[in-house]
Scaffold this active site. Sequence first.
Site, PDB file in Angstrom:
ATOM      1  CB  THR A   1      52.918  28.048  39.069  1.00  0.00           C
ATOM      2  OG1 THR A   1      53.343  26.697  39.266  1.00  0.00           O
ATOM      3  CG2 THR A   1      53.437  28.549  37.737  1.00  0.00           C
TER       4      THR A   1
ATOM      5  CB  ALA B   1      58.459  32.308  39.363  1.00  0.00           C
TER       6      ALA B   1
ATOM      7  CG  PHE C   1      49.462  27.737  35.143  1.00  0.00           C
ATOM      8  CD1 PHE C   1      48.619  28.295  34.204  1.00  0.00           C
ATOM      9  CD2 PHE C   1      50.836  27.782  34.896  1.00  0.00           C
ATOM     10  CE1 PHE C   1      49.120  28.890  33.044  1.00  0.00           C
ATOM     11  CE2 PHE C   1      51.345  28.366  33.740  1.00  0.00           C
ATOM     12  CZ  PHE C   1      50.490  28.924  32.817  1.00  0.00           C
TER      13      PHE C   1
ATOM     14  CD  GLN D   1      51.949  11.110  48.831  1.00  0.00           C
ATOM     15  OE1 GLN D   1      52.658  10.365  49.492  1.00  0.00           O
ATOM     16  NE2 GLN D   1      50.704  11.395  49.191  1.00  0.00           N
ATOM     17  CD  GLU D   2      52.908  18.208  42.651  1.00  0.00           C
ATOM     18  OE1 GLU D   2      53.376  18.732  43.682  1.00  0.00           O
ATOM     19  OE2 GLU D   2      52.519  18.850  41.660  1.00  0.00           O
TER      20      GLU D   2
ATOM     21  N   GLY E   1      53.787  19.503  37.875  1.00  0.00           N
ATOM     22  CA  GLY E   1      54.550  18.694  38.837  1.00  0.00           C
ATOM     23  C   GLY E   1      56.045  18.802  38.602  1.00  0.00           C
TER      24      GLY E   1
ATOM     25  CG  ASN F   1      58.530  14.933  31.688  1.00  0.00           C
ATOM     26  OD1 ASN F   1      58.021  15.150  32.790  1.00  0.00           O
ATOM     27  ND2 ASN F   1      58.094  13.984  30.886  1.00  0.00           N
ATOM     28  CD  GLU F   2      61.489  19.838  28.976  1.00  0.00           C
ATOM     29  OE1 GLU F   2      60.647  20.236  29.810  1.00  0.00           O
ATOM     30  OE2 GLU F   2      61.170  19.246  27.927  1.00  0.00           O
TER      31      GLU F   2
HETATM   32  C1  LIG Z   1      46.911  22.504  33.781  1.00  0.00           C
HETATM   33  C2  LIG Z   1      47.969  22.923  34.741  1.00  0.00           C
HETATM   34  C3  LIG Z   1      47.758  22.747  36.103  1.00  0.00           C
HETATM   35  C4  LIG Z   1      48.722  23.185  37.007  1.00  0.00           C
HETATM   36  N1  LIG Z   1      48.477  23.082  38.360  1.00  0.00           N
HETATM   37  C5  LIG Z   1      49.299  23.714  39.220  1.00  0.00           C
HETATM   38  C6  LIG Z   1      48.956  23.805  40.611  1.00  0.00           C
HETATM   39  O1  LIG Z   1      47.945  23.274  41.064  1.00  0.00           O
HETATM   40  N2  LIG Z   1      49.775  24.523  41.410  1.00  0.00           N
HETATM   41  C7  LIG Z   1      50.909  25.121  40.941  1.00  0.00           C
HETATM   42  O2  LIG Z   1      51.605  25.759  41.720  1.00  0.00           O
HETATM   43  N3  LIG Z   1      51.274  25.019  39.645  1.00  0.00           N
HETATM   44  C8  LIG Z   1      50.489  24.347  38.782  1.00  0.00           C
HETATM   45  N4  LIG Z   1      50.830  24.269  37.451  1.00  0.00           N
HETATM   46  C9  LIG Z   1      52.048  24.908  37.004  1.00  0.00           C
HETATM   47  C10 LIG Z   1      53.136  23.966  36.528  1.00  0.00           C
HETATM   48  O3  LIG Z   1      53.711  23.288  37.601  1.00  0.00           O
HETATM   49  C11 LIG Z   1      54.159  24.819  35.748  1.00  0.00           C
HETATM   50  O4  LIG Z   1      53.515  25.205  34.535  1.00  0.00           O
HETATM   51  C12 LIG Z   1      55.447  24.087  35.464  1.00  0.00           C
HETATM   52  O5  LIG Z   1      56.175  23.877  36.638  1.00  0.00           O
HETATM   53  C13 LIG Z   1      56.333  24.841  34.449  1.00  0.00           C
HETATM   54  O6  LIG Z   1      56.476  26.178  34.785  1.00  0.00           O
HETATM   55  P1  LIG Z   1      56.233  27.308  33.669  1.00  0.00           P
HETATM   56  O7  LIG Z   1      54.893  27.041  33.082  1.00  0.00           O
HETATM   57  O8  LIG Z   1      56.449  28.629  34.291  1.00  0.00           O
HETATM   58  O9  LIG Z   1      57.312  27.048  32.560  1.00  0.00           O
HETATM   59  P2  LIG Z   1      58.798  27.656  32.508  1.00  0.00           P
HETATM   60  O10 LIG Z   1      59.467  27.464  33.806  1.00  0.00           O
HETATM   61  O11 LIG Z   1      58.716  29.032  31.966  1.00  0.00           O
HETATM   62  O12 LIG Z   1      59.474  26.709  31.435  1.00  0.00           O
HETATM   63  C14 LIG Z   1      59.388  26.928  30.013  1.00  0.00           C
HETATM   64  C15 LIG Z   1      60.220  25.838  29.326  1.00  0.00           C
HETATM   65  O13 LIG Z   1      61.591  25.983  29.727  1.00  0.00           O
HETATM   66  C16 LIG Z   1      62.068  24.756  30.234  1.00  0.00           C
HETATM   67  N5  LIG Z   1      63.023  24.987  31.310  1.00  0.00           N
HETATM   68  C17 LIG Z   1      62.907  25.822  32.363  1.00  0.00           C
HETATM   69  N6  LIG Z   1      63.995  25.724  33.163  1.00  0.00           N
HETATM   70  C18 LIG Z   1      64.796  24.799  32.614  1.00  0.00           C
HETATM   71  C19 LIG Z   1      66.059  24.217  32.953  1.00  0.00           C
HETATM   72  N7  LIG Z   1      66.715  24.583  34.056  1.00  0.00           N
HETATM   73  N8  LIG Z   1      66.598  23.293  32.131  1.00  0.00           N
HETATM   74  C20 LIG Z   1      65.950  22.891  31.014  1.00  0.00           C
HETATM   75  N9  LIG Z   1      64.749  23.389  30.633  1.00  0.00           N
HETATM   76  C21 LIG Z   1      64.172  24.315  31.421  1.00  0.00           C
HETATM   77  C22 LIG Z   1      60.831  24.057  30.772  1.00  0.00           C
HETATM   78  O14 LIG Z   1      61.025  22.660  30.886  1.00  0.00           O
HETATM   79  C23 LIG Z   1      59.804  24.432  29.721  1.00  0.00           C
HETATM   80  O15 LIG Z   1      59.909  23.558  28.637  1.00  0.00           O
HETATM   81  C24 LIG Z   1      49.916  23.778  36.528  1.00  0.00           C
HETATM   82  C25 LIG Z   1      50.130  23.911  35.146  1.00  0.00           C
HETATM   83  C26 LIG Z   1      49.173  23.504  34.270  1.00  0.00           C
HETATM   84  C27 LIG Z   1      49.410  23.703  32.792  1.00  0.00           C
END
Ligand SMILES: Cc1cc2nc3c(=O)[nH]c(=O)nc-3n(C[C@H](O)[C@H](O)[C@H](O)COP(=O)(O)OP(=O)(O)OC[C@H]3O[C@@H](n4cnc5c(N)ncnc54)[C@H](O)[C@@H]3O)c2cc1C
Length: 429
Positions: free
Chosen positions: A173, A177, A203, A290-291, A412, A415-416
């Site tokens: 992340t 992105a 994150f 797996q994740e 991971g 859920n969307e």
């Molecule tokens: C505590 C924590 C630990 C984490 N650990 C890791 C880690 O170890 N390594 C790592 O790489 N990442 C990690 N993450 C990142 C995590 O995987 C991302 O936060 C997550 O994938 C969402 O990305 P974003 O935060 O950029 O949200 P965004 O992508 O900006 O999404 C914002 C909202 O829009 C919705 N959305 C986006 N696209 C769509 C779509 N196509 N259709 C419908 N809804 C959509 C999302 O569901 C969300 O509700 C961690 C996050 C947290 C909070």
Amino acid sequence: MATRLLRGTLRLWGGRAAPCLPPASRCSHSGGEERLETSSAKKLTDIGTRRIFSLQHDIFRESVRKFFQEEVIPFHAEWEKAGEVSRELWEKAGKQGLLGINIADHHGGIGGDLYSSAIVWEEQAYSNCTGPGFSLHSDIVMPYITKYGSEEQIKHFIPKMVAGKCIGAIAMTEPGAGSDLQGIRTNAKKDGSDWILNGSKVFVSNGWLCDTVIVVAVTNREAHSPAHGISLFLVENGMKGFIKGRKLDKIGIKAQDTAEFFFEDVRLPAGALLGEENKGFHYLMQELPQERLIISDTAVSASEFMFEETRDYVKQRKAFGKTVADLQTVQHKLAELKTSICVTRAFVDSCLQLHRVKRLDLATAAMAKYWASDLQNRVAYDCLQLHGGWGYMWEYPIAKAYVDARVQTIYGGTNEIMKELIAREIIRD
Ligand SMILES: Cc1cc2nc3c(=O)[nH]c(=O)nc-3n(C[C@H](O)[C@H](O)[C@H](O)COP(=O)(O)OP(=O)(O)OC[C@H]3O[C@@H](n4cnc5c(N)ncnc54)[C@H](O)[C@@H]3O)c2cc1C
């Protein structure tokens, strides 16, 4: 009896006591048919239940439960304040044989089966302690190295990761992105046989303590799709230009060290590339089930924990001259919760079975992740409500379980995004 059996299953392994676990290659379990499912057990967290497990697993579970009770629970509040667990804990977990369980012994792992790994995820959830990032380290980061890494990389990283002396993380992340991983900007450019890495990540779980991190980076901007121009790199702490920003201040899972990273002209040797150039996205897609299974299993386990906490609470809390548990509306709520949890447990156990024989597909794993993490949040909400005002106080475990649950629907893959993956399969011709 249990202690004797436990002692009987310990063998000396690499100079330390390691549990004699069911090997990864063995796929059937004797005696499974007679085991109670959680719906019929006295407690949802009882040892000796669920037909996917064997007596050997139960003995192992007892030792893991003891580890969390003695080595984690007493220190967790302190670690929450610090925003990280101690390094000593990682080494203790390594000595106890709790890291790299499902990694083959010829790669330097423990050589146990998937279910034994799952026991560690579940017991951590039952301890209500979200600090140690063991599952990420053992069952997300290590498999990338053993599946896609060179012999040198495996030899270099796996034994010290199993010993808890090298902590692993994965950084996909970026600030711009998350869900759309193909939009990442961190990039690695060739310079002779080296790579020069630039960009930033956010994150990153285990990020503050990690000694090595798998970094996802763009290596070919001209590829016919972004997914075909992404590679993975093993970046080590201390490399020039690899800067750890800060530990992020989260609303929950406070003892888990989540960090941000900056890469400023980090020079990586050719040997830092993990797997083949431009195959990174494909590897990520392979490993995501797996994740998501880990998140599902921890989600249903956390639900089981919260249910048992709440059952105990309402049975002793008095209101209107009787216990809260004597009220019929409360009894019906408990019946609803238990039913939902047991139904979810059955599905997640079947996903564990499928994954053990490498048949868990992306959409089924997405269903488990979405369903179980949503359930965990509903259970957290209802169980906190059943505690009344005391549920809102930190001194009650349900308060922590409530805030810790929130992130499970986000990381991971949100859920969307899980619903997108499930839907794609539904409408596919
Ligand atoms: C505590 C924590 C630990 C984490 N650990 C890791 C880690 O170890 N390594 C790592 O790489 N990442 C990690 N993450 C990142 C995590 O995987 C991302 O936060 C997550 O994938 C969402 O990305 P974003 O935060 O950029 O949200 P965004 O992508 O900006 O999404 C914002 C909202 O829009 C919705 N959305 C986006 N696209 C769509 C779509 N196509 N259709 C419908 N809804 C959509 C999302 O569901 C969300 O509700 C961690 C996050 C947290 C909070």
